[in-house]
Enzyme design. Structure first.
Site, short mmCIF file in Angstrom:
data_model
loop_
_atom_site.label_atom_id
_atom_site.label_comp_id
_atom_site.label_asym_id
_atom_site.label_seq_id
_atom_site.Cartn_x
_atom_site.Cartn_y
_atom_site.Cartn_z
N CYS A 130 0.81 -1.22 0.00
CA CYS A 130 0.00 0.00 0.00
C CYS A 130 0.85 1.27 0.00
CB CYS A 130 -0.94 0.00 1.20
SG CYS A 130 -1.96 -1.48 1.28
N HIS A 177 -3.29 6.98 2.60
CA HIS A 177 -3.75 5.69 2.09
C HIS A 177 -5.12 5.38 2.67
CE1 HIS A 177 -4.21 1.60 1.09
NE2 HIS A 177 -3.91 1.13 2.28
N ASN A 199 -10.31 -0.29 0.02
CA ASN A 199 -8.84 -0.15 0.05
C ASN A 199 -8.29 -0.65 -1.29
OD1 ASN A 199 -6.11 -0.53 0.41
ND2 ASN A 199 -6.29 -1.45 2.45
N1 ACO Z 1 -18.61 -9.13 9.24
C1 ACO Z 1 -19.04 -9.48 10.45
N2 ACO Z 1 -18.22 -9.92 11.43
C2 ACO Z 1 -16.90 -10.00 11.14
C3 ACO Z 1 -16.39 -9.64 9.89
C4 ACO Z 1 -17.30 -9.20 8.91
N3 ACO Z 1 -16.92 -8.82 7.68
N4 ACO Z 1 -15.06 -9.82 9.90
C5 ACO Z 1 -14.73 -10.25 11.12
N5 ACO Z 1 -15.85 -10.38 11.88
C6 ACO Z 1 -15.97 -10.81 13.26
C7 ACO Z 1 -14.81 -11.68 13.70
O1 ACO Z 1 -15.01 -13.02 13.34
C8 ACO Z 1 -14.85 -11.45 15.19
O2 ACO Z 1 -15.85 -12.28 15.73
P1 ACO Z 1 -15.64 -12.99 17.16
O3 ACO Z 1 -15.46 -11.87 18.15
O4 ACO Z 1 -16.90 -13.77 17.32
O5 ACO Z 1 -14.39 -13.83 17.00
C9 ACO Z 1 -15.31 -10.00 15.35
O6 ACO Z 1 -15.93 -9.67 14.10
C10 ACO Z 1 -14.19 -9.05 15.64
O7 ACO Z 1 -13.12 -9.30 14.71
P2 ACO Z 1 -11.81 -8.45 14.72
O8 ACO Z 1 -10.92 -8.92 13.65
O9 ACO Z 1 -11.29 -8.38 16.13
O10 ACO Z 1 -12.41 -7.02 14.35
P3 ACO Z 1 -11.72 -5.62 14.41
O11 ACO Z 1 -12.49 -4.73 15.27
O12 ACO Z 1 -10.24 -5.68 14.63
O13 ACO Z 1 -11.96 -5.10 12.92
C11 ACO Z 1 -10.70 -4.75 10.91
C12 ACO Z 1 -11.35 -5.76 11.84
C13 ACO Z 1 -11.77 -3.86 10.32
C14 ACO Z 1 -9.98 -5.48 9.80
C15 ACO Z 1 -9.73 -3.91 11.75
O14 ACO Z 1 -8.85 -4.71 12.49
C16 ACO Z 1 -8.93 -2.98 10.91
O15 ACO Z 1 -9.46 -2.03 10.41
N6 ACO Z 1 -7.63 -3.21 10.83
C17 ACO Z 1 -6.79 -2.40 9.98
C18 ACO Z 1 -6.36 -3.25 8.92
C19 ACO Z 1 -6.58 -2.66 7.58
O16 ACO Z 1 -7.19 -1.64 7.36
N7 ACO Z 1 -6.06 -3.38 6.66
C20 ACO Z 1 -6.18 -3.06 5.31
C21 ACO Z 1 -5.07 -3.66 4.56
S1 ACO Z 1 -3.57 -3.21 5.15
C22 ACO Z 1 -3.26 -1.76 4.59
O17 ACO Z 1 -3.87 -1.26 3.73
C23 ACO Z 1 -2.20 -1.11 5.26
#
Ligand code: ACO
Length: 324
Positions: A113, A251, A281
């Site tokens: 990215c 980004h 993204n």
């Molecule tokens: N819909 C519904 N529930 C979901 C989904 C979904 N799409 N995806 C995950 N869940 C559930 C999980 O299974 C989990 O359930 P559980 O508690 O029963 O186990 C719960 O939601 C929480 O999951 P987490 O992964 O802890 O959720 P989090 O709050 O961390 O959000 C996210 C996930 C949005 C990916 C977040 O961590 C984030 O924004 N991270 C940044 C990463 C990013 O933006 N990456 C992009 C690529 S990297 C880059 O561009 C630099």
């Protein structure tokens, strides 16, 4: 002399998958995706004819038209991508062939990215040392082919698209003023997309091509600590106050990440434009697509200070201050 962006362009596929549509594919819903990411919809390729090269070419044509120059004037093309259609030839060489940039040196650069930013820095180095005068830098991705469409934790995040900028060494002040960047390979595991396994007379890997895998929370923590730190560094280095910057073109990964970055920089959210709600993204394409939107909507004027900042797999990150 100043190394300036003199034209921008972008392209996204027509196919749109909104959150409701994704909820018919995986166990998710609009509320979860919107609240956690800010993403509402993303554009997805219609097939092999609309891959990374095709999108890069469309963005290139648009950027050249905006700059008012012909492809023959280019002496350098760099395409930032982590989802090229082919290993060889590079996407940049294919763009060259299609647009007729017969004088250009061409290569791809993979910094996930952060790819567009690292490519812009490379272009800047070529132009400052006189190795090139006019360059085209493109970020182009078909992430929909790198995503596991049964994995709800990643497939909701990404989209396809391309953005481009024409960069030229011109008389005057401003342009690319300062850049900082870095990488941390010890944390590479938090965001991966592995290639084909080794197949040769001595070894037959059972591994098939892999999909994007991510430790979302680690990436989140990395982004909200590293990005503000490096943006502050580039501002300090140039004696620029955070409020003197018109736009922070960051980004487009996640709205919550951008809100926390704004808080840590102590700047209003209106300085942090966002289009991730419409595109998701798009990795290395996200910064140039957003820059093109701002440029085409007449929101950037000569003399405006703009910070570009990317972060992503590798891990990689960077921040660049430009004066438009
Ligand atoms: N819909 C519904 N529930 C979901 C989904 C979904 N799409 N995806 C995950 N869940 C559930 C999980 O299974 C989990 O359930 P559980 O508690 O029963 O186990 C719960 O939601 C929480 O999951 P987490 O992964 O802890 O959720 P989090 O709050 O961390 O959000 C996210 C996930 C949005 C990916 C977040 O961590 C984030 O924004 N991270 C940044 C990463 C990013 O933006 N990456 C992009 C690529 S990297 C880059 O561009 C630099």
């Amino acid at each position: 002399m100043a190394v300036k962006i003199i034209g921008t362009g972008s392209y996204v596929p027509e196919n749109v998958a909104d959150n409701q549509f994704l909820s018919t594919i995986v166990d998710t819903d609009d509320e979860w995706i919107s609240q956690r990411t800010g993403i509402k919809e993303r554009h997805l390729s219609s097939g092999s004819k609309e891959g990374t090269t095709f999108m890069a070419i469309q963005a290139a044509h648009a950027a050249l038209e905006d700059a008012g120059i012909s492809a023959e004037e280019l002496d350098l093309i760099i395409v930032a991508t982590a989802s090229a259609d082919t290993y060889v030839p590079s996407t940049a060489c294919q763009v060259q062939g299609e647009i007729g940039a017969i004088r250009a040196t061409c290569f791809d650069l993979n910094a996930a990215c952060s790819g567009f930013l690292f490519s812009l820095n490379t272009v800047n180095a070529y132009l400052e040392t006189g190795m090139a005068k006019t360059a085209l830098v493109i970020g182009a991705e078909t992430l929909s082919r790198e995503v596991d469409w049964s994995d709800r934790s990643t497939c909701i995040l990404f989209g396809d698209g391309a953005g481009a900028a024409v960069v030229k060494n011109v008389e005057g002040k401003g342009g690319i003023v300062a850049s900082v960047s870095g990488s941390d390979g010890t944390q590479g595991d938090v965001l991966t997309c592995k290639g084909r396994g080794i197949q040769n007379p001595f070894y037959k890997s059972k591994r098939k091509k892999d999909y994007i895998q991510m430790n979302g929370q680690s990436v989140f923590r990395f982004a909200v600590t590293t990005v503000p730190k490096y943006i502050k560094q580039v501002l300090r280095r140039t004696g620029t106050e955070p409020d003197d910057v018109k736009f922070y073109v960051l980004h487009q990964a996640n709205r919550r990440i951008l809100e926390l970055i704004a808080k840590r920089l102590k700047v209003d959210m209106d300085k942090i434009p966002m289009n991730l709600d419409r595109y998701g993204n798009t990795s290395s394409a996200s910064i140039p697509i957003l820059l093109d939107e701002l440029n085409r909507n007449g929101l950037i004027e000569e003399g405006d200070k703009i910070v570009l900042s990317g972060f992503g797999g590798g891990l990689t990150w960077g921040a660049t201050l430009i004066v438009w």
